[in-house]
Design an enzyme around this catalytic site. Structure first.
Site, mmCIF file in Angstrom:
data_model
loop_
_atom_site.group_PDB
_atom_site.id
_atom_site.type_symbol
_atom_site.label_atom_id
_atom_site.label_comp_id
_atom_site.label_asym_id
_atom_site.label_seq_id
_atom_site.Cartn_x
_atom_site.Cartn_y
_atom_site.Cartn_z
ATOM 1 N N GLU A 135 -41.880 21.133 24.420
ATOM 2 C CA GLU A 135 -43.191 20.144 24.784
ATOM 3 C C GLU A 135 -44.579 20.769 24.735
ATOM 4 O O GLU A 135 -45.373 20.158 24.140
ATOM 5 C CB GLU A 135 -42.806 19.635 26.323
ATOM 6 N N GLY A 186 -39.810 22.430 28.453
ATOM 7 C CA GLY A 186 -41.368 22.196 28.598
ATOM 8 C C GLY A 186 -41.827 23.211 27.429
ATOM 9 O O GLY A 186 -43.109 22.996 27.342
ATOM 10 N N ALA A 235 -39.741 24.830 31.545
ATOM 11 C CA ALA A 235 -40.145 24.982 32.776
ATOM 12 C C ALA A 235 -39.284 25.806 33.534
ATOM 13 O O ALA A 235 -38.188 26.030 33.291
ATOM 14 C CB ALA A 235 -40.216 23.511 33.492
HETATM 15 N N1 DAK Z 1 -36.569 29.096 34.008
HETATM 16 C C1 DAK Z 1 -36.389 30.347 34.891
HETATM 17 N N2 DAK Z 1 -35.813 31.380 34.337
HETATM 18 C C2 DAK Z 1 -35.184 31.223 33.217
HETATM 19 C C3 DAK Z 1 -35.417 30.326 32.180
HETATM 20 C C4 DAK Z 1 -36.106 29.168 32.698
HETATM 21 N N3 DAK Z 1 -36.408 28.057 32.070
HETATM 22 N N4 DAK Z 1 -34.992 30.615 30.949
HETATM 23 C C5 DAK Z 1 -34.462 31.851 31.372
HETATM 24 N N5 DAK Z 1 -34.793 32.348 32.453
HETATM 25 C C6 DAK Z 1 -34.415 33.520 32.959
HETATM 26 C C7 DAK Z 1 -32.891 33.658 33.364
HETATM 27 O O1 DAK Z 1 -32.652 33.205 34.607
HETATM 28 C C8 DAK Z 1 -32.954 35.225 33.263
HETATM 29 O O2 DAK Z 1 -33.297 35.772 34.477
HETATM 30 P P1 DAK Z 1 -32.599 36.885 35.244
HETATM 31 O O3 DAK Z 1 -31.336 36.100 35.902
HETATM 32 O O4 DAK Z 1 -32.383 37.941 34.371
HETATM 33 O O5 DAK Z 1 -33.142 37.051 36.494
HETATM 34 C C9 DAK Z 1 -33.834 35.994 32.179
HETATM 35 O O6 DAK Z 1 -34.855 34.654 32.046
HETATM 36 C C10 DAK Z 1 -33.318 36.041 30.926
HETATM 37 O O7 DAK Z 1 -32.272 34.788 30.497
HETATM 38 P P2 DAK Z 1 -30.746 35.031 30.092
HETATM 39 O O8 DAK Z 1 -30.166 36.180 30.625
HETATM 40 O O9 DAK Z 1 -30.122 33.357 30.301
HETATM 41 O O10 DAK Z 1 -30.976 35.102 28.547
HETATM 42 P P3 DAK Z 1 -29.883 34.690 27.251
HETATM 43 O O11 DAK Z 1 -30.145 35.396 26.245
HETATM 44 O O12 DAK Z 1 -28.616 34.813 27.902
HETATM 45 O O13 DAK Z 1 -30.169 33.344 27.171
HETATM 46 C C11 DAK Z 1 -31.649 31.082 26.983
HETATM 47 C C12 DAK Z 1 -31.425 32.590 26.660
HETATM 48 C C13 DAK Z 1 -32.818 30.548 26.662
HETATM 49 C C14 DAK Z 1 -30.307 30.591 26.043
HETATM 50 C C15 DAK Z 1 -31.134 30.838 28.478
HETATM 51 O O14 DAK Z 1 -31.737 31.700 29.199
HETATM 52 C C16 DAK Z 1 -31.291 29.526 28.706
HETATM 53 O O15 DAK Z 1 -30.592 28.503 28.482
HETATM 54 N N6 DAK Z 1 -32.347 29.347 29.633
HETATM 55 C C17 DAK Z 1 -32.565 28.014 30.182
HETATM 56 C C18 DAK Z 1 -33.350 26.888 29.169
HETATM 57 C C19 DAK Z 1 -33.626 25.679 29.707
HETATM 58 O O16 DAK Z 1 -32.677 25.140 30.146
HETATM 59 N N7 DAK Z 1 -34.920 25.556 30.151
HETATM 60 C C20 DAK Z 1 -35.266 24.418 30.818
HETATM 61 C C21 DAK Z 1 -35.258 23.311 30.130
HETATM 62 S S1 DAK Z 1 -35.922 21.800 31.343
HETATM 63 C C22 DAK Z 1 -40.910 19.038 35.632
HETATM 64 C C23 DAK Z 1 -41.461 18.737 34.316
HETATM 65 C C24 DAK Z 1 -40.941 19.282 33.403
HETATM 66 C C25 DAK Z 1 -39.692 20.056 33.476
HETATM 67 C C26 DAK Z 1 -39.206 20.331 34.589
HETATM 68 C C27 DAK Z 1 -39.913 19.743 35.717
HETATM 69 N N8 DAK Z 1 -41.767 18.469 36.646
HETATM 70 C C28 DAK Z 1 -42.775 17.908 36.455
HETATM 71 C C29 DAK Z 1 -41.208 18.845 38.004
HETATM 72 C C30 DAK Z 1 -39.242 20.529 32.415
HETATM 73 C C31 DAK Z 1 -37.732 20.899 32.604
HETATM 74 C C32 DAK Z 1 -37.386 22.091 31.343
HETATM 75 O O17 DAK Z 1 -38.029 22.602 30.627
#
Ligand code: DAK
Length: 257
Positions: A115, A112, A66
């Site tokens: 998921e 997400g 997400a």
């Molecule tokens: N959201 C927003 N931006 C994201 C993102 C994300 N999930 N994942 C990556 N990006 C963006 C980064 O911020 C970066 O943007 P800039 O800084 O360049 O503007 C760009 O994509 C490239 O990412 P990285 O520079 O970080 O790339 P790397 O190769 O170094 O790393 C990575 C790749 C996938 C390991 C890293 O980006 C990362 O850890 N990303 C986050 C993964 C994560 O934690 N995802 C979220 C999981 S929690 C909800 C229901 C469900 C959920 C939430 C709310 N409600 C109903 C309210 C679910 C939550 C989730 O999914």
């Protein structure tokens, strides 16, 4: 309809839906979820479309979760409401589609994103894919069905390990645990998924939707999957596709569905 966050194409009776926010690694914001719902609903209604393939644009990411920047400021009621709405609009919608949905996991499938892949009926990963539910590292738990579907696919112990460690696993490990059905080189991912789709297209769409409903029934609380299977099985006998399938067998020809 014009889309800003996805690419939607139909060809050879397959609808390809590509999540297209490569700068954010295809993270799901509200608008993307709404567009995905619209495209999926279109594919569900379209008589020509028999299989849906969901993938991410680029070579790095399926969906990196997400959109963290969007949900970072939500409070308790917003979080609960949005989880319920997202589950209904996208994740449950995909799982309950009457046509098979194949997730072509072309890179990161996190939070997400995993998921979403788990809502699909089949998952195929490319070798570079990395899969995980990192929500606990953000002070959250999976909110789009991940605690349930991951345990269904890989078992409770493995699911809890992935969720509590928040670690990503590689594609080969995902294959070993049953989280994905196949692992293929990235350049073959699209054609491999299309190959599976073409095999499905040869079979009765009525029977396929009946099978999806029957399998899903076993995972629904208070529903007896065996009973649903009996009902769905019985219904097949009243259809033209059953007549065509059995007649074709007796006439020693291929059925035309
Ligand atoms: N959201 C927003 N931006 C994201 C993102 C994300 N999930 N994942 C990556 N990006 C963006 C980064 O911020 C970066 O943007 P800039 O800084 O360049 O503007 C760009 O994509 C490239 O990412 P990285 O520079 O970080 O790339 P790397 O190769 O170094 O790393 C990575 C790749 C996938 C390991 C890293 O980006 C990362 O850890 N990303 C986050 C993964 C994560 O934690 N995802 C979220 C999981 S929690 C909800 C229901 C469900 C959920 C939430 C709310 N409600 C109903 C309210 C679910 C939550 C989730 O999914």
């Amino acid at each position: 309809m014009a889309y800003s966050n996805i690419i939607f194409e139909k060809e050879n009776r397959i609808a390809q839906i590509i999540i297209n926010r490569p700068k954010q690694l295809n993270a799901l914001n509200k608008e993307t979820i709404a567009e995905l719902h619209t495209a999926l609903a279109d594919a569900e209604k379209d008589a020509e479309t028999r299989v849906i393939i969901l993938t991410g644009s680029g070579e790095k990411s399926f969906v990196a979760g997400a959109d963290i920047k969007e949900f970072a400021s939500y409070n308790v009621s917003e979080g609960t409401e949005l989880a319920a709405r997202g589950q209904q609009l996208l994740f449950d919608f995909v799982e309950n589609m009457s046509k098979p949905v194949i997730a072509a996991v072309n890179g990161f499938a996190l939070g997400g994103g995993l998921e979403l892949a788990m809502s699909a009926h089949i998952r195929v990963a490319s070798h570079n894919a990395r899969l995980g539910l990192p929500e606990t590292s953000l002070g959250l738990i999976p909110g789009y069905g991940g605690t349930q579907r991951l345990a269904q696919l890989v078992g409770k112990g493995r699911a809890l390990e992935m969720i509590t460690t928040a670690e990503m696993i590689k594609a080969d490990r995902a294959y070993e645990t049953g989280l994905v059905n196949h692992v293929v080189p990235q350049e073959e991912l699209k054609s491999f998924c299309e190959g599976i789709a073409q095999k499905m297209i040869k079979n009765s769409p009525m029977a396929i939707s009946s099978a999806i409903r029957s399998v899903n029934a076993g995972y629904k609380e208070g529903v007896n999957g065996f009973k649903v299977e009996i009902e769905e099985f019985g219904k097949c006998f009243g259809t033209d596709e059953f007549v065509e399938g059995t007649t074709a067998f007796m006439e020693k020809r291929k059925a035309n569905f």
